[in-house]
Scaffold this active site. Structure first.
Site, PDB file in Angstrom:
ATOM      1  N   GLY A 149      -3.523  -2.357   4.082  1.00 27.17           N
ATOM      2  CA  GLY A 149      -2.175  -1.955   4.442  1.00 27.17           C
ATOM      3  C   GLY A 149      -2.206  -0.613   5.161  1.00 27.17           C
ATOM      4  N   CYS A 150      -1.101  -0.279   5.809  1.00 29.13           N
ATOM      5  CA  CYS A 150      -1.063   0.965   6.582  1.00 29.13           C
ATOM      6  C   CYS A 150      -1.173   2.196   5.689  1.00 29.13           C
ATOM      7  CB  CYS A 150       0.195   1.019   7.440  1.00 29.13           C
ATOM      8  SG  CYS A 150       1.746   0.751   6.531  1.00 29.13           S
ATOM      9  N   TYR A 151      -0.422   2.231   4.587  1.00 31.81           N
ATOM     10  CA  TYR A 151      -0.537   3.375   3.677  1.00 31.81           C
ATOM     11  C   TYR A 151      -1.949   3.504   3.099  1.00 31.81           C
ATOM     12  CZ  TYR A 151       4.576   4.228   3.503  1.00 31.81           C
ATOM     13  OH  TYR A 151       5.880   4.545   3.800  1.00 31.81           O
TER      14      TYR A 151
END
Length: 346
Positions: A149-151
């Site tokens: 995921g981006c985070y």
């Protein structure tokens, strides 16, 4: 020049669109079938006018798409939907998944956080976590890569070198994360309407964001024991970009300079992860539209603590760009192929 034919599932979403944008400039890629449920039957130009000059077939439904002749398929579907489609794909296809369905190694953790049983556990067992800078050799050999995921991408790139070296206290990590609205996807949601999200800043999924267990999974591996980090995301009224501010406690005898030295050693020769010069503050506008991640470390005003700040573009290094970076490794291409565009500024 050899061309590799790719397909894209979920081509009408933001990650799908950015994947197509990047792939169109990749010298070794031929864009093949594009699948998208609600937009099936439309041209790419109708769905995304900014991609109107990209040569691509009309969008189709995934279950009606002929994937034969493809070398790889990228999936930009939402969680839940991805596993159902991916398990039906031909077994000789290499798959780069940008959803959450194959990121968590434990099926019971997936069920707890995503509200449904994992129904492709054989594929889950073979999936390689696609954090390129840390799993490169495994990615190169994989059939199925689960892009982070981006985070987690931003947090893990900032912290894994420090945790692996024992420079910070693993039990005392506080992550303050902020992302642009595109991180919420393209589906209509009240909280991402302009009138709702504009001119404001708001936290969400406090203590309950699904990227939390993904972060825990990887920092636990680095620390060698089970760790739970404090993680709070915030929605920022901008289209793209992500910044994470990680508050950490230094291990006994460790200095901020030691943290910088560790990051410099880890990323000195990295293509897309960079330690900034001392004192320079990472900002989303310095990576916008690019596959670059930037990080720096600052002393906290509290003795024995430090602030580690990282920034990336959530749709590129946080999703489609990292997926293409992994594709390059999987097919023996230079890691930077098709990803050398510089950030957009202003």
């Amino acid at each position: 020049m050899t061309k590799l034919r790719i397909g894209v599932i979920g081509a009408s979403g933001y990650t799908g669109a950015d994947l197509i944008r990047l792939a169109a400039a990749h010298p070794n890629i031929e864009i093949g079938p594009l699948a998208a449920g609600a937009h099936a039957g439309q041209t790419l130009a109708e769905v995304f006018p900014h991609l109107g000059r990209v040569e691509a077939p009309t969008l189709t439904r995934a279950e009606e798409t002929d994937w034969r002749g493809c070398d790889a398929v990228f999936s930009g579907l939402p969680h839940g939907a991805a596993q159902d489609i991916i398990k039906s794909l031909p077994e000789d296809l290499r798959v780069i998944d940008m959803s959450a369905d194959f990121r968590l190694r434990d099926a019971s953790v997936y069920e707890q956080w995503y509200g449904r049983a994992h129904e492709a556990q054989d594929l889950l067992a073979e999936a390689v976590y696609g954090l390129t800078e840390f799993y490169g050799p495994e990615i190169a050999e994989a059939r199925l890569v689960a892009c982070p995921g981006c985070y987690p991408t931003a947090v893990l790139l900032a912290l894994l070198p420090l945790l692996s070296a024992g420079l910070i206290v693993a039990d005392d990590i506080i992550i303050d994360a902020k992302s642009g609205i595109s991180g919420a996807g393209r589906a209509l949601k009240q909280n991402t309407l302009f009138a709702e999200a504009g001119e404001g800043l708001s936290p969400y999924a406090i203590g309950a964001h699904r990227h939390g267990p993904e972060i825990d999974q990887e920092i636990s591996r680095a620390a060698g024991r089970d760790i739970v980090a404090s993680f709070t995301p915030h929605l920022v009224p901008m289209s793209r970009g992500e910044l994470v501010t990680c508050h950490v406690r230094l291990a006994e005898g460790v200095t901020v300079g030691d943290l910088r030295a560790s990051l410099d050693s880890r990323y000195h020769d990295a293509a897309f992860a960079h330690l900034l010069p001392e004192g320079r503050v990472p900002a989303t506008q310095h990576v916008r539209g690019s596959n670059h991640f930037i990080v720096n470390v600052f002393p906290d005003r509290l003795p024995g603590r430090a602030v580690v700040i990282g920034a990336l573009d959530n749709l590129v290094k946080g999703s489609a760009g990292q997926a293409l970076q992994n594709f390059n490794l999987m097919f023996g291409l230079p890691e930077t192929t098709g990803l050398e565009q510089q950030p957009l500024f202003p």
